[in-house]
Design a protein around this motif. Sequence first.
Motif, mmCIF file in Angstrom:
data_model
loop_
_atom_site.group_PDB
_atom_site.id
_atom_site.type_symbol
_atom_site.label_atom_id
_atom_site.label_comp_id
_atom_site.label_asym_id
_atom_site.label_seq_id
_atom_site.Cartn_x
_atom_site.Cartn_y
_atom_site.Cartn_z
ATOM 1 N N LEU A 135 49.433 32.493 18.137
ATOM 2 C CA LEU A 135 50.094 33.495 17.299
ATOM 3 C C LEU A 135 51.546 33.692 17.714
ATOM 4 N N VAL A 136 51.789 33.743 19.021
ATOM 5 C CA VAL A 136 53.154 33.931 19.515
ATOM 6 C C VAL A 136 54.049 32.786 19.053
ATOM 7 N N GLN A 137 53.596 31.560 19.224
ATOM 8 C CA GLN A 137 54.422 30.407 18.864
ATOM 9 C C GLN A 137 54.590 30.293 17.355
ATOM 10 N N MET A 138 53.541 30.626 16.607
ATOM 11 C CA MET A 138 53.645 30.577 15.147
ATOM 12 C C MET A 138 54.698 31.563 14.655
ATOM 13 N N ILE A 139 54.644 32.788 15.173
ATOM 14 C CA ILE A 139 55.624 33.798 14.762
ATOM 15 C C ILE A 139 57.013 33.422 15.241
ATOM 16 N N ARG A 140 57.088 32.872 16.435
ATOM 17 C CA ARG A 140 58.392 32.523 17.005
ATOM 18 C C ARG A 140 59.098 31.441 16.192
ATOM 19 N N TYR A 141 58.364 30.400 15.810
ATOM 20 C CA TYR A 141 58.995 29.261 15.138
ATOM 21 C C TYR A 141 58.915 29.324 13.621
ATOM 22 N N SER A 142 57.981 30.107 13.092
ATOM 23 C CA SER A 142 57.867 30.209 11.639
ATOM 24 C C SER A 142 57.537 31.641 11.251
ATOM 25 N N PRO A 143 58.448 32.579 11.520
ATOM 26 C CA PRO A 143 58.158 33.997 11.255
ATOM 27 C C PRO A 143 57.879 34.306 9.804
ATOM 28 N N VAL A 144 58.255 33.392 8.903
ATOM 29 C CA VAL A 144 58.017 33.630 7.487
ATOM 30 C C VAL A 144 56.526 33.757 7.191
ATOM 31 N N VAL A 145 55.666 33.221 8.072
ATOM 32 C CA VAL A 145 54.228 33.282 7.812
ATOM 33 C C VAL A 145 53.725 34.727 7.799
ATOM 34 N N LEU A 146 54.451 35.625 8.459
ATOM 35 C CA LEU A 146 54.043 37.028 8.450
ATOM 36 C C LEU A 146 54.218 37.660 7.073
ATOM 37 N N LYS A 147 54.964 36.999 6.212
ATOM 38 C CA LYS A 147 55.227 37.540 4.884
ATOM 39 C C LYS A 147 54.330 36.921 3.824
ATOM 40 N N LEU A 148 53.674 35.801 4.148
ATOM 41 C CA LEU A 148 52.845 35.117 3.173
ATOM 42 C C LEU A 148 51.508 35.826 3.004
ATOM 43 N N LYS A 149 51.011 35.864 1.798
ATOM 44 C CA LYS A 149 49.760 36.568 1.526
ATOM 45 C C LYS A 149 48.549 35.807 2.075
ATOM 46 N N ASP A 150 48.633 34.460 2.123
ATOM 47 C CA ASP A 150 47.477 33.660 2.528
ATOM 48 C C ASP A 150 47.675 32.970 3.871
ATOM 49 N N THR A 151 48.368 33.646 4.785
ATOM 50 C CA THR A 151 48.628 33.059 6.096
ATOM 51 C C THR A 151 47.331 32.670 6.794
ATOM 52 N N LEU A 152 46.336 33.542 6.766
ATOM 53 C CA LEU A 152 45.073 33.259 7.448
ATOM 54 C C LEU A 152 44.415 32.007 6.883
ATOM 55 N N ALA A 153 44.407 31.863 5.566
ATOM 56 C CA ALA A 153 43.798 30.687 4.943
ATOM 57 C C ALA A 153 44.505 29.408 5.381
ATOM 58 N N ARG A 154 45.817 29.472 5.498
ATOM 59 C CA ARG A 154 46.574 28.298 5.939
ATOM 60 C C ARG A 154 46.224 27.949 7.382
ATOM 61 N N LEU A 155 46.168 28.969 8.234
ATOM 62 C CA LEU A 155 45.822 28.729 9.626
ATOM 63 C C LEU A 155 44.406 28.165 9.766
#
Length: 386
Positions: A135-155
């Motif tokens: 989670l730390v690295q995902m937010i650090r390098y691609s913070p836009v994922v916090l704004k996407l509605k389907d972030t969990l599905a992508r992960l």
Amino acid sequence: MCSHLSSQLKRAIYSSFFSPPQYHFHYHYHHLLRSPLSTQTQPKELPFIADYLISSFGFSLNRALKASTNRHLTVIKSPAQPEAVVKFLTDTGLSHTQIKSVVSLRPDLLGYDADKILRPKVREMMEKGFPGEVLVQMIRYSPVVLKLKDTLARLLFWRDFVENNDKALLKIILCNSFMFTLNINTHILPRINLLKEYRLSNGDMVSVLGTKNCWGRNLVSLRRILDLIEELGIPRGSGMFLTSLKAIAHLSIGKIKSNAEFFKNTYGWSQEEVCAAFQKYPNILTFSEENVRSTMNFLMSKAGFEARSIALRPRILGCSLQKVLIPRYTVLSALESKGLKKKYSFFSACLASERRFREIYVVPYEKDVPGLGEAYAAAYGGKVPV
């Protein structure tokens, strides 16, 4: 890279998302992140968020003013909102340096509601078993994922793709974090299916995630690259097919063919010789004409090789002219002139590691050839003795 947070720390982070938020911060909280104020002349009345970005995150005046026009930031009139987001990022496990990086990439994230949007999203991912480091690295390098509605599905898709291998998942994040922003159905799956046609495994696909333009190409262009590798004699499903894809995926079809024609027109290589050279060393079609010309000229005029003999040993063209070829040629010539080493392979000597070359060709002869080590060091530094 993939060391997980301790169980105690993970529980502490997890509990923070279920505990009532306590936002009793003060503006000086951000002094830990503070950078010097811009020396540019500032307008008399700077928008609050622009001043905040300058003083707390080291933004330049121009960047801060541009960011302040974002619709998520224009309404911010006090530090409470952005400090809540910083507190959220801290609770998630990001360091102050990482938070600065996140804000630099996506300053508009400071305008999102930490309790209603950001914390629930991370809480949901933690409940699905994603470790804190991911989670730390995902937010650090691609913070836009916090704004996407389907972030969990992508992960979840990518975790299944790498068979629950957290190390491989982190590799995707670190090599090509934008992959999490691409639509799975319209962009990712068609490319996965295409690569499978050429017998690349899931692991192979992960290994080319960091290859520029491989996943970013349109399907027609990607297929043309894959077909071209086959045309050059590399069978699909082989280890060299993957190596070749990594080597040339960032180039256009026209550039690859132009590089092949250069060897034919300038050095008389046949199509078969170009293909054979590519099969041994795919990077040969990625070098600039200028670098190839310099190296070939040295090998032919100084070291005495024919152009076609170099086609049989193409890896030599990947050696640095200034740091490998010239210095090692200098040493080998000195040994040969003294009758100390009459039989040697110039190609093998140049492809040896630096340590191996010194052990075989320099150290044993320093007493017989005084100054050999110094001469090699001088040649390595570009000062070739006459």
